[in-house]
Design a protein around this motif. Sequence first.
Motif: not given
Length: 299
Positions: A238-248, A272-280
């Motif tokens: 989850i940490a890798v996915a969140d970091v990659v999405h936010i930085v991208s 823009s990524n806060l809701q997807p990050v919290i949901t996942t």
Amino acid sequence: LAERMGETNESAVIIYKPGSGSIFSNIGILQYQHIANQAMNAPYVENTRSLSDINKIVKLKAPQGNGQRYIDVGLFQGADIFSERGLEVFKRDVQSNSAINGRYVARDGKSAIVILELDLSAGSSSRAKKLTEIEAAVSKIEGELREVAPSDKLTLVGSTMFDHASSGILREDLRVLFPVAFLAALLIMTALFRSFLLSIVLMVVISLPVIATAGATQWLAIPFSTLTVSALLMVGTIAVADVVHIVSSYFIDFQKEENQDLARSAKKAISSNLQPVITTTLTTMVGGAIFCASASPAV
């Protein structure tokens, strides 16, 4: 299963395989009795179950020819294991008893077992250390057997020992796989973002929740198992996915901006990524909680 069988303690099983290929020999029987006697002295062994605990019915002639009577004696009592005739009688007694044949002794007669009833609640040392001491005690017994019969072999098995062995394998795998996974993630992010320094910073951010989760499991005294390893893997994923999405998202927005405002692009990437990050994160937590709610202990 232990509760249904009325057993309160954990158990392990010593499998004895005589080098001669048959338990029905004088050496094999004597070696087996030695295992049963010495196993009782092993650490954290509260009781043992073996052929020595099995009884048989013996028919006796009553005095003065007044019929016959039967008595209940131990399986080894009166067994003449030093003659071929005596060994055949003993083998017949074992194979004709359904409580023994296929349970304590293999149907082909090539192995036999001694069951250890363990009390792992005694003492202050860790569970893993206690089981290691039991393994050492069984290895010592095996060494004593091999002084008489060099090819004799003991194997310690059971769900308790499987749990212990799997924990050791997991620890060894983590020592190898975690550094490999860290290096692979670092190289991939370096290739994606074309910045080694940024990738180092991101890997530090990714490592923090993993380290925090590992520390929390130890602080809460949660046993080391596949479930705890899965939790660490899920947190890291989850940490890798969140970091990659936010930085991208940050780089995409930054390149689109004419003024190239760093702060604005960073805020927009996070929002823009806060809701997807919290949901996942929440859905993954719910999925993990289902495993924790299971009555079956983790392996």
